[in-house]
Design a protein around this motif. Sequence first.
Motif, short mmCIF file in Angstrom:
data_model
loop_
_atom_site.label_atom_id
_atom_site.label_comp_id
_atom_site.label_asym_id
_atom_site.label_seq_id
_atom_site.Cartn_x
_atom_site.Cartn_y
_atom_site.Cartn_z
N ALA A 86 1.21 -1.08 0.17
CA ALA A 86 0.12 0.31 0.09
C ALA A 86 0.70 1.16 -0.07
N ARG A 87 1.69 1.29 0.61
CA ARG A 87 2.51 2.47 1.08
C ARG A 87 3.51 2.94 -0.58
N ARG A 90 1.17 4.02 -3.11
CA ARG A 90 0.32 5.54 -2.64
C ARG A 90 0.90 6.23 -3.31
N ARG A 91 2.70 5.94 -3.34
CA ARG A 91 3.83 6.50 -3.51
C ARG A 91 3.88 6.71 -5.48
N THR A 92 3.39 5.25 -5.40
CA THR A 92 3.50 5.84 -7.11
C THR A 92 2.58 6.88 -7.51
N ILE A 93 0.93 7.27 -6.92
CA ILE A 93 0.00 7.29 -8.04
C ILE A 93 0.16 9.03 -7.45
N LEU A 94 0.34 9.41 -5.92
CA LEU A 94 0.94 10.22 -5.82
C LEU A 94 1.73 11.09 -7.00
N GLN A 97 -0.23 11.60 -10.23
CA GLN A 97 -0.46 12.93 -9.84
C GLN A 97 0.04 14.22 -10.20
N ASP A 152 -7.73 7.66 -10.91
CA ASP A 152 -6.89 8.12 -9.63
C ASP A 152 -5.75 9.43 -9.87
#
Length: 270
Positions: A86-87, A90-94, A97, A152
């Motif tokens: 998850a960590r 999340r870093r990849t998605i940010l 973005q 996302d």
Amino acid sequence: MTEYKAFRVELADKVAHVIINRPEKINAMNADFWREIVDIFRWADETDEVRVVVISGAGKHFSAGIDLMLLAQAGSQLGKDVGRNARKLRRTILELQASFNAIDDCSKPVIAAIQGYCLGGAIDLISACDMRYCSDDAQFSIKEIDMGMAADVGTLQRLPRLIGDGVMRELAYTGRMVDASEAARIGLVNRSYADSSALLDGVFEIARQIAAKSPIAVRGTKEMIRYARDHSVADGLEYIATWNAAMLQSADLQAAIAAHMSKKQPEFAD
């Protein structure tokens, strides 16, 4: 001009043309795309000669969205620990973005010229632009729902402010295609042109009109629109009062008034 792997960038008449340049892959957004777009828009933001940015896609289509190979690679790097996975995700998605935040945050107006497919991540991209125009063959879809995921990278956050909440929900829940005429009707694009050639001609005419205006005035106008989007009316009025206390002292204001009174075309410094 810097050479890019996923893009071609041109600058003429104060207008930067950013072209997604992977037509053999329907301009799918690979790792190079996500990395390079941040550098391109940082350059556009910091280069005074650039007053407007036009973004388009090479070939028949604007973009088919994120490259599925990139998603597959992200999945292959996951381990057995849910928390660590998850960590990492999340870093990849940010990071993804941030690539489109670079468009939204650019101080210059950004215009999207869309032909053919505009799918998935490409909707995230155009949602971050100031204005959108398309050719009559354009097709739009929030495709993530068909991939078993929620969009996302900005669509669900920016699109309701462009086309309305109810319409956005319908498109996000169904993933159905929207053609050019519907896109214009719901406000996803400002207008549609007969073909890609007419589209680029029309978009560059608009871009040149903007580029001829005071860059100080255009910068202030974009900043106030963005600020008002995320704040109350009272906040926006307070901010522009403070902003214009400085900006109204610009030489551009005197040049514009003098040109208007003499019925001449004003010339503004970069």
